[in-house]
Enzyme design. Structure first.
Site, mmCIF file in Angstrom:
data_model
loop_
_atom_site.group_PDB
_atom_site.id
_atom_site.type_symbol
_atom_site.label_atom_id
_atom_site.label_comp_id
_atom_site.label_asym_id
_atom_site.label_seq_id
_atom_site.Cartn_x
_atom_site.Cartn_y
_atom_site.Cartn_z
ATOM 1 N N SER A 130 0.838 -1.199 0.000
ATOM 2 C CA SER A 130 0.000 0.000 0.000
ATOM 3 C C SER A 130 0.869 1.244 0.000
ATOM 4 O O SER A 130 1.736 1.410 0.876
ATOM 5 C CB SER A 130 -0.890 0.014 1.242
ATOM 6 O OG SER A 130 -1.438 1.312 1.401
ATOM 7 N N HIS B 97 -1.489 -1.220 -4.130
ATOM 8 C CA HIS B 97 -2.749 -0.919 -3.442
ATOM 9 C C HIS B 97 -2.830 0.582 -3.178
ATOM 10 O O HIS B 97 -1.923 1.172 -2.579
ATOM 11 C CB HIS B 97 -2.754 -1.708 -2.127
ATOM 12 C CG HIS B 97 -4.013 -1.608 -1.329
ATOM 13 N ND1 HIS B 97 -5.119 -2.397 -1.556
ATOM 14 C CD2 HIS B 97 -4.330 -0.830 -0.267
ATOM 15 C CE1 HIS B 97 -6.059 -2.117 -0.674
ATOM 16 N NE2 HIS B 97 -5.611 -1.157 0.125
ATOM 17 N N ASP C 226 -5.037 3.525 -1.383
ATOM 18 C CA ASP C 226 -6.076 3.776 -0.383
ATOM 19 C C ASP C 226 -6.681 5.148 -0.600
ATOM 20 O O ASP C 226 -6.017 6.171 -0.371
ATOM 21 C CB ASP C 226 -5.461 3.685 1.022
ATOM 22 C CG ASP C 226 -5.159 2.252 1.401
ATOM 23 O OD1 ASP C 226 -6.105 1.440 1.410
ATOM 24 O OD2 ASP C 226 -3.987 1.939 1.683
ATOM 25 N N MET D 9 -9.215 7.812 0.629
ATOM 26 C CA MET D 9 -9.990 8.184 1.816
ATOM 27 C C MET D 9 -10.547 9.594 1.634
ATOM 28 O O MET D 9 -9.833 10.478 1.152
ATOM 29 C CB MET D 9 -9.103 8.155 3.054
ATOM 30 C CG MET D 9 -8.391 6.826 3.278
ATOM 31 S SD MET D 9 -7.471 6.851 4.818
ATOM 32 C CE MET D 9 -6.551 5.308 4.670
ATOM 33 N N HIS E 264 -8.705 0.857 -3.361
ATOM 34 C CA HIS E 264 -9.562 0.582 -2.204
ATOM 35 C C HIS E 264 -10.263 1.890 -1.840
ATOM 36 O O HIS E 264 -9.639 2.809 -1.305
ATOM 37 C CB HIS E 264 -8.659 0.081 -1.063
ATOM 38 C CG HIS E 264 -9.363 -0.148 0.231
ATOM 39 N ND1 HIS E 264 -8.674 -0.342 1.416
ATOM 40 C CD2 HIS E 264 -10.683 -0.231 0.554
ATOM 41 C CE1 HIS E 264 -9.541 -0.536 2.402
ATOM 42 N NE2 HIS E 264 -10.759 -0.460 1.908
ATOM 43 N N MET F 227 -12.347 4.085 0.315
ATOM 44 C CA MET F 227 -12.914 4.307 1.655
ATOM 45 C C MET F 227 -13.599 5.661 1.606
ATOM 46 O O MET F 227 -13.112 6.662 2.155
ATOM 47 C CB MET F 227 -11.793 4.269 2.701
ATOM 48 C CG MET F 227 -11.298 2.865 2.982
ATOM 49 S SD MET F 227 -9.704 2.855 3.815
ATOM 50 C CE MET F 227 -8.644 2.937 2.388
ATOM 51 N N MET G 254 -11.092 -6.450 5.883
ATOM 52 C CA MET G 254 -10.245 -5.553 6.671
ATOM 53 C C MET G 254 -9.870 -6.232 7.983
ATOM 54 O O MET G 254 -10.741 -6.705 8.719
ATOM 55 C CB MET G 254 -10.993 -4.246 6.983
ATOM 56 C CG MET G 254 -11.286 -3.352 5.786
ATOM 57 S SD MET G 254 -9.829 -2.825 4.882
ATOM 58 C CE MET G 254 -8.898 -1.936 6.135
ATOM 59 N N ASP H 111 -6.392 -6.878 4.452
ATOM 60 C CA ASP H 111 -5.753 -5.563 4.516
ATOM 61 C C ASP H 111 -5.716 -5.069 5.964
ATOM 62 O O ASP H 111 -6.760 -4.901 6.589
ATOM 63 C CB ASP H 111 -6.583 -4.606 3.642
ATOM 64 C CG ASP H 111 -6.004 -3.213 3.534
ATOM 65 O OD1 ASP H 111 -4.905 -2.971 4.053
ATOM 66 O OD2 ASP H 111 -6.680 -2.362 2.911
HETATM 67 C C1 DX5 Z 1 -6.062 1.161 6.122
HETATM 68 C C2 DX5 Z 1 -5.735 0.848 4.695
HETATM 69 C C3 DX5 Z 1 -4.604 -0.072 4.495
HETATM 70 C C4 DX5 Z 1 -3.289 0.407 5.089
HETATM 71 C C5 DX5 Z 1 -2.652 -0.796 5.701
HETATM 72 O O1 DX5 Z 1 -7.253 1.848 6.162
HETATM 73 O O2 DX5 Z 1 -6.851 0.298 4.022
HETATM 74 O O3 DX5 Z 1 -4.443 -0.428 3.148
HETATM 75 O O4 DX5 Z 1 -2.416 0.971 4.149
HETATM 76 O O5 DX5 Z 1 -1.562 -0.375 6.419
HETATM 77 P P1 DX5 Z 1 -0.738 -1.370 7.344
HETATM 78 O O6 DX5 Z 1 -0.244 -2.481 6.498
HETATM 79 O O7 DX5 Z 1 0.334 -0.490 7.905
HETATM 80 O O8 DX5 Z 1 -1.700 -1.863 8.406
HETATM 81 ZN ZN ZN Z 2 -6.463 -0.496 1.974
#
Ligand code: DX5
Ligand code: ZN
Length: 218
Positions: A10, A35, A37, A39, A68, A70, A139, A177
């Site tokens: 990620s 990946h 993220d 947000m 992903h 969010m 998750m 994840d």
């Molecule tokens: C969290 C994300 C993850 C995050 C994971 O909301 O969806 O993808 O990057 O990070 P680590 O591997 O540090 O838990």
């Molecule tokens: Zn993620």
């Protein structure tokens, strides 16, 4: 147990001022996917990046991208991702209203369609749409931040999901994840995960190839 587990680092834990270099490092280190993220500061209490950066990253790498979402209105993001030919897109069960329609829309346009589940969401909730899914993102932390501790609640969900996929003779990948390191990766491989996302574990070492390899086999 999956023989060919895919590792999806990620970029959330990468150096945000040097994404191009970070992507090159991931390619050289043997990552299978990247990946991303996304947000929105609403579905989760944090902000990352949006469409312009996704587009720039897509143009820069040959690795498949795994977006992903969010975000509170995932439907609004899908056409852009389809136009960019993003490989994997997941959005959250907890916030999406027209889940079936969105999954079919992604698939009809050549994108692998996935649903993401928060730790407190029962995996059985997605059974009605299982046959419309290419992957499920389980998750193993509450979404919003990197560097959190792995929640073992994910392991039972993988087993339940694996059985449901097998019973229905489907091909649905299981992605996990959050809080993944060499120890938790071993548990997840044993439980039957197909794709492991890892942020802080991969990027807190200079030897990211070593970290990626330790997630495949430890
Ligand atoms: C969290 C994300 C993850 C995050 C994971 O909301 O969806 O993808 O990057 O990070 P680590 O591997 O540090 O838990
Ligand atoms: Zn993620």
């Amino acid at each position: 147990m999956s023989d060919n587990i895919k590792i999806a680092p990620s970029l959330l834990s990468a150096d945000f001022l040097n994404f191009e270099q970070e992507i090159i490092r991931l390619e050289k280190a043997g990552a299978d996917l990247i990946h991303l993220d996304i947000m929105d500061g609403h579905f989760v209490p944090n902000l990352t990046f949006g469409n312009p950066l996704i587009k720039a990253i897509k143009q820069r790498t040959h690795l498949p991208l795994d977006v992903h979402l969010m975000v509170s209105n995932p439907e609004n993001y899908l056409d852009f991702l389809i136009n960019q030919k993003i490989d994997y897109v997941s959005f959250h069960q907890e916030i999406a209203i027209h889940i079936h329609r969105s999954l079919v829309h992604l698939r009809d346009n050549g994108v692998k369609a996935g649903l993401a589940l928060n730790p407190a969401t029962s995996v059985e909730l997605i059974f009605p749409v299982l046959e419309y899914l290419d992957f499920v993102l389980i998750m193993s932390v509450n979404p919003g931040f990197g560097g959190q501790k792995f929640l073992p609640i994910a392991l039972d969900k993988i087993k339940i999901l694996k059985n449901a996929i097998k019973d229905r003779n489907l091909t649905v990948e299981i992605e996990v994840d959050g809080g993944i390191n060499s120890q938790t990766a071993a548990l997840l491989r044993e439980a039957g995960a197909d794709i492991l996302v890892a942020g802080s574990y991969v990027f807190t070492s200079e030897d990211i190839a070593g970290r990626i390899n330790s997630l495949r086999k430890s």
